[in-house]
Scaffold this motif. Structure first.
Motif, PDB file in Angstrom:
ATOM      1  N   GLY A  27      -0.727   8.371  -5.004  1.00 32.21           N
ATOM      2  CA  GLY A  27      -0.122   9.372  -4.136  1.00 32.21           C
ATOM      3  C   GLY A  27       0.391   8.877  -2.799  1.00 32.21           C
ATOM      4  O   GLY A  27       0.336   9.603  -1.806  1.00 32.21           O
ATOM      5  N   ILE A  28       0.884   7.640  -2.760  1.00 33.56           N
ATOM      6  CA  ILE A  28       1.468   7.091  -1.537  1.00 33.56           C
ATOM      7  C   ILE A  28       2.835   6.487  -1.861  1.00 33.56           C
ATOM      8  O   ILE A  28       3.211   6.404  -3.030  1.00 33.56           O
ATOM      9  CB  ILE A  28       0.554   6.015  -0.892  1.00 33.56           C
ATOM     10  N   SER A  29       3.550   6.050  -0.832  1.00 36.32           N
ATOM     11  CA  SER A  29       4.855   5.421  -1.059  1.00 36.32           C
ATOM     12  C   SER A  29       4.688   3.951  -1.430  1.00 36.32           C
ATOM     13  O   SER A  29       3.649   3.338  -1.146  1.00 36.32           O
ATOM     14  CB  SER A  29       5.719   5.531   0.207  1.00 36.32           C
ATOM     15  N   ARG A  30       5.714   3.404  -2.055  1.00 37.91           N
ATOM     16  CA  ARG A  30       5.696   1.978  -2.378  1.00 37.91           C
ATOM     17  C   ARG A  30       5.609   1.155  -1.097  1.00 37.91           C
ATOM     18  O   ARG A  30       4.957   0.127  -1.045  1.00 37.91           O
ATOM     19  CB  ARG A  30       6.942   1.586  -3.182  1.00 37.91           C
ATOM     20  N   GLN A  31       6.254   1.623  -0.030  1.00 34.07           N
ATOM     21  CA  GLN A  31       6.228   0.906   1.238  1.00 34.07           C
ATOM     22  C   GLN A  31       4.808   0.824   1.808  1.00 34.07           C
ATOM     23  O   GLN A  31       4.411  -0.210   2.344  1.00 34.07           O
ATOM     24  CB  GLN A  31       7.165   1.585   2.256  1.00 34.07           C
ATOM     25  N   THR A  32       4.053   1.917   1.658  1.00 33.85           N
ATOM     26  CA  THR A  32       2.664   1.903   2.120  1.00 33.85           C
ATOM     27  C   THR A  32       1.836   0.931   1.289  1.00 33.85           C
ATOM     28  O   THR A  32       1.021   0.174   1.823  1.00 33.85           O
ATOM     29  CB  THR A  32       2.054   3.316   2.076  1.00 33.85           C
ATOM     30  N   MET A  33       2.059   0.936  -0.029  1.00 37.30           N
ATOM     31  CA  MET A  33       1.329  -0.005  -0.891  1.00 37.30           C
ATOM     32  C   MET A  33       1.660  -1.436  -0.509  1.00 37.30           C
ATOM     33  O   MET A  33       0.781  -2.295  -0.444  1.00 37.30           O
ATOM     34  CB  MET A  33       1.657   0.244  -2.373  1.00 37.30           C
ATOM     35  N   ASN A  34       2.918  -1.704  -0.223  1.00 39.07           N
ATOM     36  CA  ASN A  34       3.321  -3.038   0.204  1.00 39.07           C
ATOM     37  C   ASN A  34       2.611  -3.405   1.511  1.00 39.07           C
ATOM     38  O   ASN A  34       2.118  -4.532   1.659  1.00 39.07           O
ATOM     39  CB  ASN A  34       4.837  -3.110   0.378  1.00 39.07           C
ATOM     40  N   ALA A  35       2.547  -2.469   2.444  1.00 35.76           N
ATOM     41  CA  ALA A  35       1.883  -2.728   3.728  1.00 35.76           C
ATOM     42  C   ALA A  35       0.392  -3.018   3.536  1.00 35.76           C
ATOM     43  O   ALA A  35      -0.172  -3.877   4.216  1.00 35.76           O
ATOM     44  CB  ALA A  35       2.080  -1.542   4.672  1.00 35.76           C
ATOM     45  N   ILE A  36      -0.245  -2.335   2.579  1.00 35.88           N
ATOM     46  CA  ILE A  36      -1.657  -2.598   2.281  1.00 35.88           C
ATOM     47  C   ILE A  36      -1.809  -4.017   1.749  1.00 35.88           C
ATOM     48  O   ILE A  36      -2.674  -4.773   2.201  1.00 35.88           O
ATOM     49  CB  ILE A  36      -2.212  -1.570   1.271  1.00 35.88           C
ATOM     50  N   GLU A  37      -0.963  -4.397   0.803  1.00 36.57           N
ATOM     51  CA  GLU A  37      -1.044  -5.747   0.227  1.00 36.57           C
ATOM     52  C   GLU A  37      -0.745  -6.820   1.271  1.00 36.57           C
ATOM     53  O   GLU A  37      -1.326  -7.902   1.227  1.00 36.57           O
ATOM     54  CB  GLU A  37      -0.086  -5.887  -0.956  1.00 36.57           C
ATOM     55  N   GLN A  38       0.152  -6.524   2.198  1.00 37.92           N
ATOM     56  CA  GLN A  38       0.518  -7.503   3.237  1.00 37.92           C
ATOM     57  C   GLN A  38      -0.515  -7.567   4.360  1.00 37.92           C
ATOM     58  O   GLN A  38      -0.444  -8.451   5.203  1.00 37.92           O
ATOM     59  CB  GLN A  38       1.895  -7.161   3.826  1.00 37.92           C
ATOM     60  N   GLY A  39      -1.446  -6.604   4.381  1.00 40.45           N
ATOM     61  CA  GLY A  39      -2.447  -6.576   5.441  1.00 40.45           C
ATOM     62  C   GLY A  39      -1.953  -5.904   6.709  1.00 40.45           C
ATOM     63  O   GLY A  39      -2.559  -6.034   7.767  1.00 40.45           O
ATOM     64  N   ASP A  40      -0.862  -5.150   6.592  1.00 42.54           N
ATOM     65  CA  ASP A  40      -0.295  -4.462   7.758  1.00 42.54           C
ATOM     66  C   ASP A  40      -0.779  -3.022   7.891  1.00 42.54           C
ATOM     67  O   ASP A  40      -0.448  -2.351   8.855  1.00 42.54           O
ATOM     68  CB  ASP A  40       1.242  -4.455   7.674  1.00 42.54           C
TER      69      ASP A  40
END
Length: 65
Positions: free
Chosen positions: A26-39
C-alpha cells in the motif's frame, strides 16, 4: 541509515518488482525505492507488511548485522 540490500535480495528471490511489492503493502514505488536506498525509515507496521509479503522475519530484513 544504510541501504537495505536484504529487501532487494528477498524481492529477487521471489521475482517481485519494487512496484509490485509497493502495491502489495500500500505504498508508492518511489517510497519502496527510498526504503531500499536507506533514505526513508518505515514504520513498524510498514516493516511488518513488507516482511509478510516477502515471507521473512523483521530480523531477517531489518535486523542489524
Amino acid at each position: 541509515m544504510g541501504r537495505n540490500i536484504k529487501i532487494k535480495v528477498a524481492r529477487a528471490e521471489l521475482d517481485i518488482t519494487q512496484k509490485k511489492l509497493a502495491e502489495k503493502v500500500g505504498i508508492s514505488r518511489q517510497t519502496m525505492n527510498a526504503i531500499e536506498q536507506g533514505d526513508y525509515n518505515p514504520t513498524i507496521k510498514l516493516c511488518l507488511g513488507i516482511c509478510k509479503v516477502l515471507g521473512k522475519s523483521l530480523d531477517e530484513l531489518f535486523g542489524e548485522e
